[in-house]
Design an enzyme around this catalytic site. Structure first.
Site, PDB file in Angstrom:
ATOM      1  N   GLU A  37       0.859  -1.199   0.000  1.00  0.00           N
ATOM      2  CA  GLU A  37       0.000   0.000   0.000  1.00  0.00           C
ATOM      3  C   GLU A  37       0.896   1.250   0.000  1.00  0.00           C
ATOM      4  OE1 GLU A  37      -1.508   0.811   3.966  1.00  0.00           O
ATOM      5  OE2 GLU A  37      -3.350   1.705   3.176  1.00  0.00           O
ATOM      6  N   ASN A  71      -6.937   6.256  -1.616  1.00  0.00           N
ATOM      7  CA  ASN A  71      -5.842   5.323  -1.335  1.00  0.00           C
ATOM      8  C   ASN A  71      -6.070   4.166  -2.319  1.00  0.00           C
ATOM      9  OD1 ASN A  71      -4.090   3.440  -0.285  1.00  0.00           O
ATOM     10  ND2 ASN A  71      -4.559   3.913   1.856  1.00  0.00           N
ATOM     11  N   LYS A 115      -9.416   2.116  -1.883  1.00  0.00           N
ATOM     12  CA  LYS A 115      -9.627   1.518  -0.547  1.00  0.00           C
ATOM     13  C   LYS A 115     -10.983   1.896   0.043  1.00  0.00           C
ATOM     14  CE  LYS A 115      -7.036   1.147   3.851  1.00  0.00           C
ATOM     15  NZ  LYS A 115      -5.778   1.595   4.492  1.00  0.00           N
ATOM     16  N   GLU A 117      -6.039   8.615   7.890  1.00  0.00           N
ATOM     17  CA  GLU A 117      -6.554   8.192   6.573  1.00  0.00           C
ATOM     18  C   GLU A 117      -7.954   8.736   6.317  1.00  0.00           C
ATOM     19  OE1 GLU A 117      -5.787   4.359   4.784  1.00  0.00           O
ATOM     20  OE2 GLU A 117      -4.727   3.793   6.618  1.00  0.00           O
ATOM     21  N   CYS A 159      -4.767  -2.975   2.823  1.00  0.00           N
ATOM     22  CA  CYS A 159      -4.467  -2.916   4.257  1.00  0.00           C
ATOM     23  C   CYS A 159      -5.650  -3.219   5.177  1.00  0.00           C
ATOM     24  CB  CYS A 159      -3.819  -1.579   4.610  1.00  0.00           C
ATOM     25  SG  CYS A 159      -3.027  -1.689   6.236  1.00  0.00           S
ATOM     26  N   ASN A 173       0.420  -1.143   5.258  1.00  0.00           N
ATOM     27  CA  ASN A 173       1.355  -0.403   6.133  1.00  0.00           C
ATOM     28  C   ASN A 173       0.713  -0.474   7.504  1.00  0.00           C
ATOM     29  OD1 ASN A 173       3.301   2.019   4.693  1.00  0.00           O
ATOM     30  ND2 ASN A 173       1.641   1.232   3.417  1.00  0.00           N
TER      31      ASN A 173
HETATM   32  N1  CDT Z   1      -2.891   1.340   6.536  1.00  0.00           N
HETATM   33  C1  CDT Z   1      -3.808   0.729   7.308  1.00  0.00           C
HETATM   34  O1  CDT Z   1      -4.941   0.538   6.906  1.00  0.00           O
HETATM   35  N2  CDT Z   1      -3.406   0.373   8.550  1.00  0.00           N
HETATM   36  C2  CDT Z   1      -4.309  -0.164   9.524  1.00  0.00           C
HETATM   37  C3  CDT Z   1      -3.905   0.250  10.880  1.00  0.00           C
HETATM   38  C4  CDT Z   1      -5.040   0.140  11.820  1.00  0.00           C
HETATM   39  S1  CDT Z   1      -4.787   0.972  13.299  1.00  0.00           S
HETATM   40  C5  CDT Z   1      -5.548   2.484  13.033  1.00  0.00           C
HETATM   41  C6  CDT Z   1      -4.418  -1.683   9.483  1.00  0.00           C
HETATM   42  O2  CDT Z   1      -5.538  -2.188   9.607  1.00  0.00           O
HETATM   43  O3  CDT Z   1      -3.412  -2.386   9.375  1.00  0.00           O
END
Ligand code: CDT
Length: 300
Positions: free
Chosen positions: A47, A110, A127, A146, A171, A196
């Site tokens: 991502e 995204n 996304k 985000e 993600c 990420n």
């Molecule tokens: N980039 C991304 O979607 N990261 C989220 C972090 C969640 S914590 C706010 C994930 O689900 O891995």
């Protein structure tokens, strides 16, 4: 004749904020060359694979935020990756921040794209599940904005490509059973997911030790319950002082992990995925047409 897609998970180590697009694209190209040398048909990148994970910072100046976005794809700095793909005859999934203007209105997503062996974009996904928060929350050591910087995308399609039925997610989508099931209902055979994920989740520090367990749990379940391959790829390591976990993996349609990253740096995992290995699950225990009981699923 068996249908094999030899896939590479092209994990990236950290991308510093000071790194240029050109430097990042050179790293992506090195991973692509490695994948090609290993006979891969396709490489999956993370991502937001062209910049640092910028939603960790609160910016007031929109021009500063927009520096992390791509206005065209391919653009001047990413063209070389598309050219190499065509030269090698290898496809790729790439995540990036997309800025687009439609009917005079600016949209920011995204996004991930799927590029075929000729270097043509054959699918785009924006996304759906945007995690985090909208407002600046100064009590956090770092932000997860985000919901502020992107608008949600429009749904989970699948694409006929690489001799199979391919799907994309990004993600946080990987944590939601609906992501896999919506694509499963369209016969998906390989779901590609870039991510990420910060090691620390400020609202729930007690979950830090469970991060990799949750990573396995959701993708192994998604693969098994929908009889599909899942290829999940991290941007990992300590990025501008903020740790992101690695754990990129390839999961088979039985839910078993067949390859997993060993480092938190640039690393390529390779696996020959037999798309016909999805048939058993799709025609037996997870034959949706025969066994689902949608009359009891009204709430969802
Ligand atoms: N980039 C991304 O979607 N990261 C989220 C972090 C969640 S914590 C706010 C994930 O689900 O891995």
């Amino acid at each position: 004749m068996a249908r094999f897609v030899t896939v590479a998970a092209g994990q990236l180590g950290p991308i510093a904020r000071s790194e240029t697009r050109g430097e990042v694209v050179a790293r992506l190209m090195a991973l692509m060359r490695q994948a090609h040398a290993n006979g891969c048909d396709l490489i999956v990148y993370p991502e937001l694979a062209l910049t640092t994970f910028f939603p960790r910072w609160y910016f007031e100046d929109q021009a500063e935020i927009d520096q992390f976005f791509e206005r065209e794809m391919p653009g001047p700095e990413t063209q070389a990756l598309f050219d190499l793909a065509r030269e090698c005859g290898i496809g790729f999934y790439l995540g990036y921040a997309e800025l687009t203007v439609e009917a005079g209105i600016v949209h920011r997503y995204n996004t991930s794209i799927l590029v075929d062996r000729s270097g043509a974009i054959v699918a785009k996904y924006r996304k759906v599940h945007l995690p985090g928060h909208t407002e600046h929350e100064p009590w956090r050591k770092f932000q997860h904005l985000e919901k502020r910087y992107f608008e949600p995308g429009s749904g989970f399609g699948v694409t006929a490509a690489f001799g199979g039925v391919m799907g994309m997610a990004i993600c946080n989508d990987r944590r939601w059973s609906e992501t896999y099931r919506v694509m499963g209902l369209q016969g998906v055979e390989m779901v590609m997911i870039g991510y990420n994920t910060p090691v620390h989740n400020p609202p729930a520090p007690e979950h830090d030790d469970l991060s990799l367990f949750h990573n396995h749990l959701v993708m192994q379940a998604g693969a098994y319950q929908n009889a599909t391959w899942v290829v999940a790829v991290a941007k990992a390591g300590v990025e501008d002082g903020h740790p992101l976990f690695g754990g990129s993996l390839i999961v088979d349609p039985n839910g078993e992990i067949v390859a997993e990253a060993k480092t938190e740096g640039d690393e390529v995992l390779v696996h020959p995925c037999d798309l016909d290995a999805t048939t058993f699950g799709k025609t037996t225990i997870f034959d949706f047409a025969r066994h689902r009981r949608i009359e009891h699923y009204g709430l969802i």
